[in-house]
Design a protein around this motif. Structure first.
Motif, short mmCIF file in Angstrom:
data_model
loop_
_atom_site.label_atom_id
_atom_site.label_comp_id
_atom_site.label_asym_id
_atom_site.label_seq_id
_atom_site.Cartn_x
_atom_site.Cartn_y
_atom_site.Cartn_z
N LEU A 80 0.83 -1.20 0.00
CA LEU A 80 0.00 0.00 0.00
C LEU A 80 0.87 1.25 0.00
CD1 LEU A 80 -2.72 -1.11 2.56
CD2 LEU A 80 -3.14 -0.58 0.14
N ILE A 85 -0.89 4.72 -0.97
CA ILE A 85 -2.25 4.64 -0.42
C ILE A 85 -2.12 4.64 1.10
CG2 ILE A 85 -4.34 3.24 -0.28
CD1 ILE A 85 -3.71 2.15 -3.04
N LEU A 134 -7.70 4.69 6.81
CA LEU A 134 -6.94 5.74 6.13
C LEU A 134 -6.40 6.76 7.14
CD1 LEU A 134 -9.33 6.36 3.11
CD2 LEU A 134 -7.02 5.41 2.97
N HIS A 148 -10.93 8.06 -2.55
CA HIS A 148 -10.87 7.21 -1.36
C HIS A 148 -11.59 5.89 -1.59
CE1 HIS A 148 -10.50 11.26 0.99
NE2 HIS A 148 -9.41 10.96 0.33
N TYR A 151 -9.18 3.54 -2.87
CA TYR A 151 -8.23 3.11 -1.84
C TYR A 151 -8.76 1.87 -1.10
CZ TYR A 151 -5.77 7.63 -2.29
OH TYR A 151 -5.06 8.70 -2.73
N ARG A 154 -8.51 -1.20 -3.25
CA ARG A 154 -7.14 -1.71 -3.32
C ARG A 154 -6.75 -2.40 -2.02
NH1 ARG A 154 -4.71 -3.89 -6.52
NH2 ARG A 154 -2.59 -3.17 -6.06
#
Length: 229
Positions: A80, A85, A134, A148, A151, A154
């Motif tokens: 990440l 990210i 996050l 987002h 994100y 992923r």
């Protein structure tokens, strides 16, 4: 699979950190808030004199996770970070006391419901799950708006590639794949468990006196010999 039983040990809870891979104030294994760090939190005494961790305390130390989960967390966060990210480990191992406290929210305690799992019904109590959130503008964010949203997609895609699976109803949650909670509740765990994970789990099992009951946990290590009187 490996099955464990019981051995008396003393449990000192470890608190959460706020750093993570790629952060400016602590990365994996750092001592100032990164993944693998911890700060002692207040405790209380149970009726039998055991230590009870503060249910407000989140744990981000990697040692309390089973090696299968621990290795996946490191690989996940590394990948990440390579994609820029900004996820961090929000919570790893979760004590049964904290699970009971969270389960009560929205039921017997004010607030919205945040979990459907009672103590020992979550992979968190077994060191086989973690939550990732996050880290945006120096604060936690559960935003799914705009970029987002990608994100979070992923997070789950890379999680699958490193042996973790999500829950449809808890976006931040990933757990080790191909396990059954019924097996964990019977004390049947993946092979490869090490002493830090085992000691932490044993402490929670021995200290827990609530409901539902803790899993059977047969230690593969011999008991300490009793001193002659």
């Amino acid at each position: 699979m490996t099955q464990f039983g019981r051995r008396q040990i003393l449990y000192f809870p470890v608190g959460s950190g706020t750093g993570g891979i790629g952060s400016g104030t602590g990365g994996i294994g750092s001592g100032s808030g990164g993944v693998g760090s911890g700060t002692p939190r207040p405790t209380a005494l149970s009726a039998d004199g055991g230590l009870i961790p503060d249910p407000n305390s989140r744990r981000t130390d990697l040692d309390s996770l089973h090696p299968a989960m621990r290795d996946s967390v490191v690989h996940l966060l590394t990948r990440l970070d390579a994609e820029q990210i900004p996820f961090r480990l929000f919570e790893g191992f979760r004590s049964p006391w904290r699970q009971a406290w969270l389960y009560a929210q929205g039921r017997t305690r004010s607030g919205a419901k945040v979990t459907n799992a009672e103590p020992w019904e979550s992979y968190h109590q077994h060191g086989l799950a973690a939550d990732f959130v996050l880290w945006l503008n120096n604060q936690w964010s559960w935003s799914t708006v705009g970029a987002h949203k990608r994100y979070w997609k992923r997070l789950q895609e890379i999680g699958n590639e490193v042996g973790l699976v999500p829950l449809t109803w808890e976006l931040p949650h990933l757990q080790v794949a191909d396990l059954k909670i019924a097996d964990l509740q019977r004390g049947i765990y993946p092979d490869g468990g090490d002493d830090p994970w085992r000691d932490n789990l044993e402490a929670a099992v021995v200290g827990w006196t609530g409901e539902p009951a803790a899993p059977a946990f047969a230690s593969p290590r011999p008991e300490m010999p009793t001193s002659p009187r």
